[in-house]
Design an enzyme around this catalytic site. Structure first.
Site, PDB file in Angstrom:
ATOM      1  N   ASP A  96      32.359   2.792  31.285  1.00  0.00           N
ATOM      2  CA  ASP A  96      32.619   3.057  32.692  1.00  0.00           C
ATOM      3  C   ASP A  96      33.082   4.504  32.813  1.00  0.00           C
ATOM      4  O   ASP A  96      34.128   4.871  32.274  1.00  0.00           O
ATOM      5  CB  ASP A  96      33.705   2.090  33.180  1.00  0.00           C
ATOM      6  CG  ASP A  96      34.058   2.256  34.644  1.00  0.00           C
ATOM      7  OD1 ASP A  96      33.734   3.303  35.249  1.00  0.00           O
ATOM      8  OD2 ASP A  96      34.690   1.324  35.184  1.00  0.00           O
ATOM      9  N   ASN A 152      25.534  11.300  46.818  1.00  0.00           N
ATOM     10  CA  ASN A 152      24.504  11.491  47.841  1.00  0.00           C
ATOM     11  C   ASN A 152      24.864  12.766  48.604  1.00  0.00           C
ATOM     12  O   ASN A 152      25.967  13.292  48.469  1.00  0.00           O
ATOM     13  CB  ASN A 152      24.378  10.265  48.757  1.00  0.00           C
ATOM     14  CG  ASN A 152      25.651   9.967  49.507  1.00  0.00           C
ATOM     15  OD1 ASN A 152      26.183  10.819  50.215  1.00  0.00           O
ATOM     16  ND2 ASN A 152      26.160   8.752  49.361  1.00  0.00           N
ATOM     17  N   VAL A 198      27.692   4.587  40.896  1.00  0.00           N
ATOM     18  CA  VAL A 198      28.641   5.514  40.300  1.00  0.00           C
ATOM     19  C   VAL A 198      29.457   6.208  41.391  1.00  0.00           C
ATOM     20  O   VAL A 198      30.677   6.354  41.280  1.00  0.00           O
ATOM     21  CB  VAL A 198      27.907   6.565  39.424  1.00  0.00           C
ATOM     22  CG1 VAL A 198      28.833   7.695  39.014  1.00  0.00           C
ATOM     23  CG2 VAL A 198      27.300   5.915  38.207  1.00  0.00           C
ATOM     24  N   ASP A 199      28.791   6.631  42.446  1.00  0.00           N
ATOM     25  CA  ASP A 199      29.452   7.340  43.540  1.00  0.00           C
ATOM     26  C   ASP A 199      30.575   6.493  44.137  1.00  0.00           C
ATOM     27  O   ASP A 199      31.714   6.947  44.278  1.00  0.00           O
ATOM     28  CB  ASP A 199      28.405   7.690  44.610  1.00  0.00           C
ATOM     29  CG  ASP A 199      28.898   8.670  45.654  1.00  0.00           C
ATOM     30  OD1 ASP A 199      29.937   9.320  45.447  1.00  0.00           O
ATOM     31  OD2 ASP A 199      28.213   8.799  46.680  1.00  0.00           O
ATOM     32  N   VAL A 203      20.081   3.651  42.251  1.00  0.00           N
ATOM     33  CA  VAL A 203      19.419   3.328  43.518  1.00  0.00           C
ATOM     34  C   VAL A 203      18.374   4.369  43.912  1.00  0.00           C
ATOM     35  O   VAL A 203      17.518   4.082  44.747  1.00  0.00           O
ATOM     36  CB  VAL A 203      20.428   3.134  44.684  1.00  0.00           C
ATOM     37  CG1 VAL A 203      21.326   1.947  44.425  1.00  0.00           C
ATOM     38  CG2 VAL A 203      21.239   4.378  44.935  1.00  0.00           C
TER      39      VAL A 203
END
Length: 178
Positions: free
Chosen positions: A14, A28, A37-38, A129
């Protein structure tokens, strides 16, 4: 392999648990948090990260951070000193966006150098994603970071690719020749 290339490590784990100078966030363009992750970095780092990204949006980045670019903020409650937010491209089967992905890694390393960071943890940028095929994302990430580190320019002495899934871990190990 040069000494700098040997300082790339592939680990399963992690990224929010890493104790490094800077953690790279697969952000993003809004910089205001998201999924994967964001979202994990924003949640674990606490409100200081969101406050810092809101300040960036209100001042120097009113339209958000362009794809392929990176910017640093505080790491809030994380064990790192900084979070380097890098925006990777969404994968496309009809357009080669490899240079944008390479630039997300290069920009992150440039920002790390500007900060004086010596240790850095990367996720698999664009491979969640954003849909980039994992094997290709790993190959691009490892080869780009190796090329920058082998140039000998900058303060970064150790890079870890911290991968959350077995698929990502295996793909990055293979790309690194481990």
């Amino acid at each position: 392999m040069t000494d700098r290339e040997e300082l790339i490590r592939i680990v399963r784990g992690d990224i929010t648990d890493e104790t490094v100078d800077a953690i790279v966030n697969a952000a993003n363009s809004s910089l205001l948090g998201g999924g994967g992750v964001d979202g994990a970095i924003h949640r674990r780092g606490g409100p200081a990260i969101l406050e810092a990204t809101r300040e960036l949006r209100a001042t120097t980045l009113p339209d958000g951070l362009p794809t392929g670019q990176a910017v640093a903020t505080t790491a809030g409650d994380l064990a790192a000193r900084w979070v380097i937010h890098a925006v990777g491209p969404v994968w496309s089967g009809s357009e080669d966006r490899t240079p944008l992905l390479q630039n997300a890694y290069r920009s992150s390393l440039r920002v790390a150098r500007e900060l004086g960071a010596r240790t850095l943890a990367f996720p698999a940028i664009s491979a969640g994603v954003y849909g980039w095929p994992m094997d290709d994302a790993a190959r691009i990430a490892v080869s780009t970071v190796r090329a920058v580190l082998s140039s000998g320019v900058g303060s970064v002495e150790h890079v870890r690719f911290v991968l959350f899934s077995d698929e990502a871990f295996d793909a990055f190990r293979e790309a690194a020749g481990e």
